[in-house]
Every structure is written in structure tokens, then in C-alpha cells.
Design an enzyme around this catalytic site. Structure first.
Site, short mmCIF file in Angstrom:
data_model
loop_
_atom_site.label_atom_id
_atom_site.label_comp_id
_atom_site.label_asym_id
_atom_site.label_seq_id
_atom_site.Cartn_x
_atom_site.Cartn_y
_atom_site.Cartn_z
N GLU A 163 34.60 48.74 41.09
CA GLU A 163 35.49 49.32 40.14
C GLU A 163 34.83 49.91 38.94
OE1 GLU A 163 38.48 46.30 39.52
OE2 GLU A 163 38.80 46.39 41.52
N GLU A 268 39.96 45.38 51.05
CA GLU A 268 40.95 44.36 50.54
C GLU A 268 42.40 44.67 50.90
OE1 GLU A 268 40.06 43.83 46.40
OE2 GLU A 268 37.79 44.15 46.61
C1 GLA Z 1 40.00 43.34 43.05
C2 GLA Z 1 38.75 42.56 43.25
C3 GLA Z 1 38.96 41.34 44.14
C4 GLA Z 1 40.24 40.71 43.78
C5 GLA Z 1 41.42 41.48 43.38
C6 GLA Z 1 42.28 40.64 43.21
O1 GLA Z 1 40.27 44.11 44.02
O2 GLA Z 1 37.77 43.35 43.93
O3 GLA Z 1 37.99 40.47 43.93
O4 GLA Z 1 40.04 39.96 42.37
O5 GLA Z 1 41.02 42.44 42.50
O6 GLA Z 1 42.39 39.50 44.07
#
Ligand code: GLA
Length: 378
Positions: A163, A268
Site C-alpha cells: 500500500e 486478500e
Molecule cells: C490490508 C493488509 C492486510 C490486512 C487487511 C485487513 O489489506 O494488507 O494485512 O491487515 O488490511 O485484515
């Protein structure tokens, strides 16, 4: 004597046959998500501390049965593994890696550089003022070589930088950026590569389908490749919802990233299906009894009608991913069962979300039943 020997041989033969048949079944069973997708991509999940440190956790049989790749949701983040200067705590991370090794799983480390879940000391000097550039670079280097070096070998990939960009493609003004400048990104990749030259190194971010972020990622990767900076993969966090991203934008982005020649992973994936919380963002649901029905509508269970909506959205996403399976290395679902998902606590604490493929009793939900069938139907 002879007859006895013959029947013994038959029994041994039968036993062997049964063992081979059973092993064959369990490895290729269409009832296992990872096997249904074995010709498409790895199917991953995220493990949390409760699962990793509890050998009796009911998540573990589900993980072994259905998933071929694992990522630690939190236990390799800086605030867990390196909470204080000069003191690393590898307890949970080691247990995660041991579990993956025992079960012969593909493993992803997550994450080395992020603005969140990083302790404040990292960015400060002894008097509490912002650390200088050299100090921060040195801390970053030490952290990366220690953590990546420790798991060199068993870990197959790392989310190196998480990010670093805003939706519009500007660099996020994190302490990393403010103190070091954008070079922190390439340094992180270089040092991770030095510590484990075989690990696949990923840039990971959310809303990777936003045009601004997408163009910037492409520009950064091209620049890295032209200067020989090691980067091997792009992670598209799949925190998606019932009405975003548009499927065409997702598809266009997969194509655009694949044109770079790097691995692509959906890192994710989970389904946002609760109403947008408006003024309650950041609040605790318990502080808003009067609004509970409105912002936590499925507290007592997800009605079938809603289950249908959710699972058809999973199907839509998987149809896109399946169509592009040749470009996708892995699809990681962000957790095992609904009750353990971060979605229950963000952006409002204490709601009841249904973002994953298993319910709170570890039973597969209709979305699971639908997506496991997709590859054979092709
Ligand atoms: C972001 C992070 C993850 C996690 C999510 C919420 O996407 O990359 O590690 O913390 O937020 O679980």
C-alpha cells in the site's frame, strides 16, 4: 501352509490397493477446493494467531483440506515480529512456517514495509523526534535481512511493500515516504532479494483496478525492470464487494499487469456485503443500539435471499479469474471462516459479516459450493 501364505498375500495386496486408492482420492478429490483449481491457480488462505498457535484449532483441518497456499494475516507484520528495537519475536511466525512445511504448502510472507501496524519507534530517534533518513534506511535493511533471512527457503514469496500508493497514483505520504523518499520501495526489494534470492517479491495494494494507481504501478514496475531492481509479482488485494470493482475494470487490470510479464496474485480476497456505515465509520456497533438494524442487518444470520446474492457475486469474480487463470499464480481468500474476518470490525467494530467461504461453524457456504463446481463445468 501354502493356502495360508496365498491368503496373506491377497490381504496385503488388498490393503495396498486400498491405501493407493485412498491417497489418490484425497489428492484429487473434486471436493477439495485446491484440487478443483489445481490446473488454474493456487488457492490460498490467511491464518491468524489463534489458528497458528493452537494445534486443535478447527481451522486447521479446513486449511489442510482446501488450501494449497497460506499467508499469515498478522504475525509477520512489523508490530508483531519486531515490536521493540533489537528484539524480534518469532514465536508465531515460526509456528506458521512449521505448519506450512509439515503440510507441504506454498507460503507467502506478509508484509515487510507498510505504513500501518508498524510500531512508532521505527520512525523516531531517541528523543522522540522523527528519525533521520540514514537511521530509517538502516532499520529497514536490518528488519528485512533478519526476517527474510530467517525464512529463506520455506517461504516462496513475500509481500515486500504494501500500500505505498494512493488511489490516484500519488505516493502515499507515509513516514517511509516522508523520511526516506520513494527510494524506500526499491531498497526494500533489493534487500529482500539479497536476503533470499529465490523468493518471489511482490508489490501488494488495494483497489488495484483504479486507473490512477494502476498506471503508477505499471510505471514503477517498468522503471524497476529497466534498472534491474528485482520485482516478480503484483498482488491485487481482493477486498471486493457486491458492487465493486466493476468486472471489466478488474479484467482490464489483470491484462494490464500481466503485460508486464510478472506474476499476478489476488492476495486478500473477501466480500464486503454490509451496508456502507456512513456516520458510524470508526465507531463500535454497541454504542449505537438504535442504528443496529440499519448498520448490522444480518446480526442473527444471513437470509437465503442474501446468500444467493453473495454467492453469485463470488461466482462472477471466479468466472473472471478462471478466464485469466494462465496469468494468475494464486488466489488467496483472506481468512478461513466468517467469524475471524477483519471485516467484522472494519469500518465499524462489532458487526456481523459473511465475507469468506466458511461459516462460523466451519461449514462451507453456498458461495463455496458454487465456485468449487466452476472449473469442472468449463
Ligand atoms: C490490508 C493488509 C492486510 C490486512 C487487511 C485487513 O489489506 O494488507 O494485512 O491487515 O488490511 O485484515
Amino acid at each position: 501352509m501354502k493356502t495360508q501364505r496365498r491368503s496373506l498375500t491377497w490381504i496385503a495386496f488388498l490393503f495396498l490397493f486400498l491405501v493407493v486408492a485412498m491417497t489418490g482420492c484425497s489428492q484429487n478429490s473434486p471436493k477439495q477446493l485446491k484440487n478443483a483449481y489445481r490446473n488454474m491457480f493456487l488457492i490460498g488462505t490467511a491464518l491468524n494467531r489463534m489458528d497458528i498457535l493452537n494445534p486443535d484449532s478447527p481451522s486447521l483441518p479446513v486449511v489442510k483440506m482446501h488450501f494449497s497456499s497460506i499467508t499469515p494475516e498478522n504475525v509477520m507484520k512489523w508490530e508483531v515480529i519486531h515490536l521493540e528495537p533489537n528484539r524480534y519475536d518469532f514465536t508465531a511466525a515460526d509456528a506458521f512456517v512449521a505448519f506450512g512445511e509439515e503440510n507441504n504448502m506454498h507460503m507467502v510472507g506478509h508484509t515487510l514495509v507498510w505504513h500501518s501496524q508498524t510500531p512508532a519507534w521505527v520512525f523516531k530517534d531517541v528523543s522522540g523526534e522523527p528519525a533521520d533518513r540514514e537511521t530509517l534506511l538502516q532499520r529497514l535493511r536490518d528488519h528485512i535481512s533478519t526476517v527474510v533471512g530467517r525464512y529463506k527457503g520455506p517461504l516462496h514469496a513475500w509481500d515486500v511493500v504494501n500500500e505505498a500508493l494512493e488511489d490516484d497514483g500519488r505516493y502515499r505520504q507515509s513516514p517511509w515516504m516522508r523520511i526516506i523518499g520513494k527510494e524506500y520501495i526499491e531498497k526494500a526489494f533489493q534487500w529482500a532479494h539479497e536476503a533470499d534470492p529465490h523468493a518471489k517479491l511482490y508489490y501488494n495494494d488495494f483497489n488495484m483496478w483504479y486507473p490512477g494507481r494502476r498506471e503508477k504501478v505499471i510505471q514503477i514496475v517498468r522503471d524497476f525492470l529497466s534498472r534491474g531492481i528485482p520485482i516478480h509479482g503484483i498482488g491485487l488485494q481482493g477486498h471486493w464487494g457486491l458492487d465493486y470493482p466493476p468486472l471489466e475494470a478488474l479484467e482490464e487490470s489483470i491484462n494490464a499487469y500481466a503485460d508486464l510479464g510478472l506474476e499476478i496474485a489476488i492476495t486478500e480476497m473477501d466480500m464486503d456485503m454490509l451496508p456502507s456505515p456512513g456516520p458510524y465509520t470508526g465507531a463500535d456497533i454497541n454504542a449505537h443500539f438504535e442504528a443496529r438494524k440499519e448498520i448490522d442487518p444480518w446480526h442473527d444470520g444471513l437470509p437465503d435471499s442474501m446468500q444467493v446474492v453473495v454467492s453469485s457475486r463470488w461466482v462472477q469474480f471466479f468466472q473472471v479469474l478462471n478466464r485469466h487463470h494462465d496469468k494468475i499464480e494464486r488466489v488467496t481468500i483472506w481468512g478461513v471462516q466468517d467469524g475471524a474476518s477483519w471485516r467484522n470490525n472494519w469500518p465499524v467494530r462489532g458487526r456481523t459479516a459473511y465475507p469468506l467461504l466458511f461459516d462460523r461453524n466451519y461449514r462451507p457456504n453456498p458461495a463455496f459450493d458454487a465456485i468449487i463446481k466452476l472449473p469442472v463445468e468449463k
